[in-house]
Structure formats: C-alpha cells, structure tokens
Write an enzyme that holds these catalytic residues in place. Structure first.
Site, mmCIF file in Angstrom:
data_model
loop_
_atom_site.group_PDB
_atom_site.id
_atom_site.type_symbol
_atom_site.label_atom_id
_atom_site.label_comp_id
_atom_site.label_asym_id
_atom_site.label_seq_id
_atom_site.Cartn_x
_atom_site.Cartn_y
_atom_site.Cartn_z
ATOM 1 N N CYS A 164 12.415 11.640 -6.535
ATOM 2 C CA CYS A 164 13.354 11.898 -7.344
ATOM 3 C C CYS A 164 13.899 13.288 -6.290
ATOM 4 O O CYS A 164 12.766 14.119 -6.581
ATOM 5 C CB CYS A 164 13.467 12.187 -9.215
ATOM 6 S SG CYS A 164 14.390 12.563 -9.517
ATOM 7 N N CYS B 206 19.849 -0.936 -5.829
ATOM 8 C CA CYS B 206 20.186 -0.543 -4.852
ATOM 9 C C CYS B 206 20.525 1.386 -4.772
ATOM 10 O O CYS B 206 21.074 1.406 -6.236
ATOM 11 C CB CYS B 206 21.880 -0.951 -5.120
ATOM 12 S SG CYS B 206 23.453 -0.285 -3.860
#
Length: 136
Positions: A51, A123
């Site tokens: 992240c 995705c």
C-alpha cells in the site's frame, strides 16, 4: 471512510500532505486512474506490492497476470487479512471494492473472472501501490 477502524489513523489533511494529488484522489476519494497509464500495469518484476499510503503488504508478483484491462491484476492477496472487501454500488454497478486493511485506502475492485484456479481478478490502481523488488 471511518478512520477509527484502521491501524493507521490520519486526518485528511495529513493524507493530503503525504500523498500526491492523484494518490489522494484514488486512495482517499475512491477515484480511478485511466486504464493503461499506471506504472505497474505491464510491470513483471519479482517482488512485493504494498500500500502506497501505509506500507501494508498487499500482493506478490507471483500472483500478478496481464488481464488486458489496463490495470495491474492479481489472482490473490499476499495476506488475505491485509485486504478488506466492501460492496460498491456506485456508477450504476454492483461491484466489490478492495481496500487496504491497514489504512482504508481504496485500491480497486475484485471481479470473479480471473483466468487462474482462484477465479479472481483483483483489478488494482497502480497509483495505490508501491513495489519492493525481491532481493537476490
């Protein structure tokens, strides 16, 4: 996005300071980068994707594949507990939103149309990811 449910808690002004305008738009405002424009769409190097906002481990390069959709695609998270899934009914569609468990950053969406044995396609927006190459 309720800040209290995540390990990393920052004010929106702190997020704005840390992230680029595009990262902020995608990660904090649930935006989407244009298909085919992200740095990790056609990136096939051994390593780990994390992240961009909090560093939480998200995906391994071994789970990445080219879905031809214009965004990085993965068939499974590195650690299942590091990703949260939420029902998303925005834009007249019913989808599964994928967010970072560490900070709540919007990552992208999950679709049940992957080509591998998991049947899943995460995705993900490149701009929501950082990458650490595998050490040799």
């Amino acid at each position: 996005m309720a800040n209290s449910e995540y390990k990393v808690k920052k004010s929106e002004s702190e997020w704005r300071e840390q992230l680029t305008p595009e990262q902020y738009h995608v990660c904090r405002e649930k935006g989407t980068e244009r298909p085919g424009t992200g740095q990790y769409d056609q990136h096939f190097v051994d390593g780990e994707y994390h992240c961009i906002a909090c560093g939480e481990s998200l995906f391994q390069s071994s789970s990445k594949f080219d879905a031809g959709c214009g965004w990085p695609s993965f068939d499974a998270p590195a650690v299942a507990d590091n990703i949260d899934e939420h029902r998303d009914v925005s834009h007249g569609m019913v989808r599964t939103e994928v967010v970072c468990h560490g900070c709540g950053a919007h990552l992208g969406h999950l679709f049940p149309d992957g080509p591998t044995d998991t049947g899943m396609r995460y995705c993900i927006n490149s701009v929501s990811l950082g990458f650490s190459p595998k050490e040799e």
